[in-house]
Write an enzyme that holds these catalytic residues in place. Structure first.
Site, short mmCIF file in Angstrom:
data_model
loop_
_atom_site.label_atom_id
_atom_site.label_comp_id
_atom_site.label_asym_id
_atom_site.label_seq_id
_atom_site.Cartn_x
_atom_site.Cartn_y
_atom_site.Cartn_z
N ASP A 1 0.50 -1.05 0.27
CA ASP A 1 0.25 -0.40 0.04
C ASP A 1 0.98 1.28 -0.07
O ASP A 1 2.20 1.21 -0.07
CB ASP A 1 -1.13 -0.16 1.41
CG ASP A 1 -0.17 -0.31 2.86
OD1 ASP A 1 1.46 -0.15 2.35
OD2 ASP A 1 -0.89 -0.71 2.97
N ASN B 1 -7.45 -2.53 14.27
CA ASN B 1 -8.88 -2.96 13.46
C ASN B 1 -9.49 -4.40 12.44
O ASN B 1 -10.14 -4.04 12.11
CB ASN B 1 -9.01 -1.92 13.52
CG ASN B 1 -8.99 -1.36 11.93
OD1 ASN B 1 -7.91 -1.82 11.10
ND2 ASN B 1 -9.09 0.03 11.30
N HIS C 1 -6.85 -4.84 10.08
CA HIS C 1 -6.50 -4.26 9.16
C HIS C 1 -5.65 -4.86 7.93
O HIS C 1 -4.31 -5.65 9.00
CB HIS C 1 -7.09 -2.65 8.61
CG HIS C 1 -5.92 -1.64 8.61
ND1 HIS C 1 -5.61 -0.67 8.99
CD2 HIS C 1 -4.22 -2.42 8.53
CE1 HIS C 1 -4.78 -0.25 9.38
NE2 HIS C 1 -3.68 -1.03 8.75
N GLU D 1 -9.63 -1.72 5.17
CA GLU D 1 -10.36 -1.66 6.20
C GLU D 1 -11.39 -2.25 6.60
O GLU D 1 -12.08 -3.13 5.33
CB GLU D 1 -10.85 -0.25 6.49
CG GLU D 1 -9.54 0.90 5.93
CD GLU D 1 -8.18 1.43 7.54
OE1 GLU D 1 -8.85 -0.02 7.98
OE2 GLU D 1 -8.33 2.77 8.06
C1 GLP Z 1 -0.48 0.87 8.53
C2 GLP Z 1 -0.02 -0.62 7.34
C3 GLP Z 1 -0.52 -1.70 7.47
C4 GLP Z 1 0.19 -1.88 8.96
C5 GLP Z 1 -0.20 -1.48 10.36
C6 GLP Z 1 0.54 -1.68 11.53
O1 GLP Z 1 -1.56 0.84 8.58
N1 GLP Z 1 -0.96 0.41 6.20
O2 GLP Z 1 0.44 -2.41 5.94
O3 GLP Z 1 0.06 -3.79 9.20
O4 GLP Z 1 0.19 -0.47 10.09
O5 GLP Z 1 1.71 -1.09 11.31
P1 GLP Z 1 2.47 -1.22 12.44
O6 GLP Z 1 3.02 -2.57 12.09
O7 GLP Z 1 2.99 0.41 12.78
O8 GLP Z 1 1.44 -1.23 13.76
#
Ligand code: GLP
Length: 240
Positions: free
Chosen positions: A67, A136, A138, A143
């Protein structure tokens, strides 16, 4: 789903990197799906070490990132383009032309998304996809929603994600939109490795593993993937 629980984020990172390193050793021209966020940093650090030690080479590896934010300059410190280059691509022998990151500033987002899906297909599909998970549930930026998404698309971020990620944004405001691979694109990967650390992920992991398969918890669909492993630290696994 296979579940493996680790003492801490460092040992989990070693195990995740080992899966990617083995994939590269078995198939030097493999296609990797990569993720951003804090969770994959120990994994990327270890892959850099292995590359420096000449145990693996990214010379023929192709990558696709899950993403990217929309409306954020590519070189902003919070863009996923910057994150990936600082944490991995600038530190290994990958060829820039083999790096695929969605352009969140593309004038035609639909075309950008369709071109990305076509490029994954042309590369032969993703051999191993790395995933983090949002608080959440995702995956990528898919989402909670009324239906599972299919291919790459432009998404409006939810309040939960804006709150979780806004701490990083002090210069430019946090974008409210992103481009992301869809749940269908993620499920098409031949193997999936999801990593989660810390107590904030415990409920999402519980819902993913023990809950019903529902688009309200996008990661729950991983229950249906034929080759998916969850690497968790004790805190993320605490509700299982
Ligand atoms: C973002 C990314 C996700 C990732 C999530 C969790 O929202 N788009 O791909 O998994 O963050 O991030 P973290 O590893 O910093 O908790």
């Amino acid at each position: 789903m296979e579940i493996r629980i680790f003492e801490d984020a460092a040992s989990l990172g070693l195990a995740a990197a080992d899966i990617f390193a083995q994939t590269i050793k078995n198939k030097p021209s493999c296609v990797l799906g990569l993720a951003t966020g804090a969770s994959p940093i120990p994994t990327y650090n270890r892959l850099v070490e292995l590359c420096n030690a000449k145990e693996i080479s990214f010379a023929d590896v192709k990558t696709f990132n899950l993403d990217e934010y929309c409306d954020l300059p590519k070189d902003d410190k919070n863009s996923y383009y910057t994150f990936m280059h600082e944490n991995l691509f600038n530190l290994v022998d990958i060829k820039e032309e083999n790096v695929n990151i969605l352009d969140g500033n593309a004038a035609d987002a639909e075309k950008e998304a369709a071109d990305f899906d076509a490029a994954i297909k042309a590369a032969g599909g993703i051999d191993v996809q790395l995933l983090g998970i949002g608080n959440n549930g995702h995956i990528g930026f898919n989402e909670p929603a009324d239906a599972f998404t299919t291919g790459t698309f432009k998404v409006k971020l939810t309040e939960s994600t804006l709150q979780a990620n806004s701490r990083y944004f002090d210069e430019n405001p946090m974008p409210h939109y992103a481009l992301t691979m869809g749940v269908g694109s993620i499920m098409d990967a031949k193997k999936i490795v999801l990593i989660a650390t810390g107590p904030a992920k415990a409920q999402a992991i519980f819902n993913t593993v023990k809950g019903e398969v529902t688009p309200q918890v996008p990661a729950s669909i991983l229950q249906q993937h034929p080759d998916c492993v969850l690497l968790l630290d004790k805190a993320a696994a605490s509700l299982l």
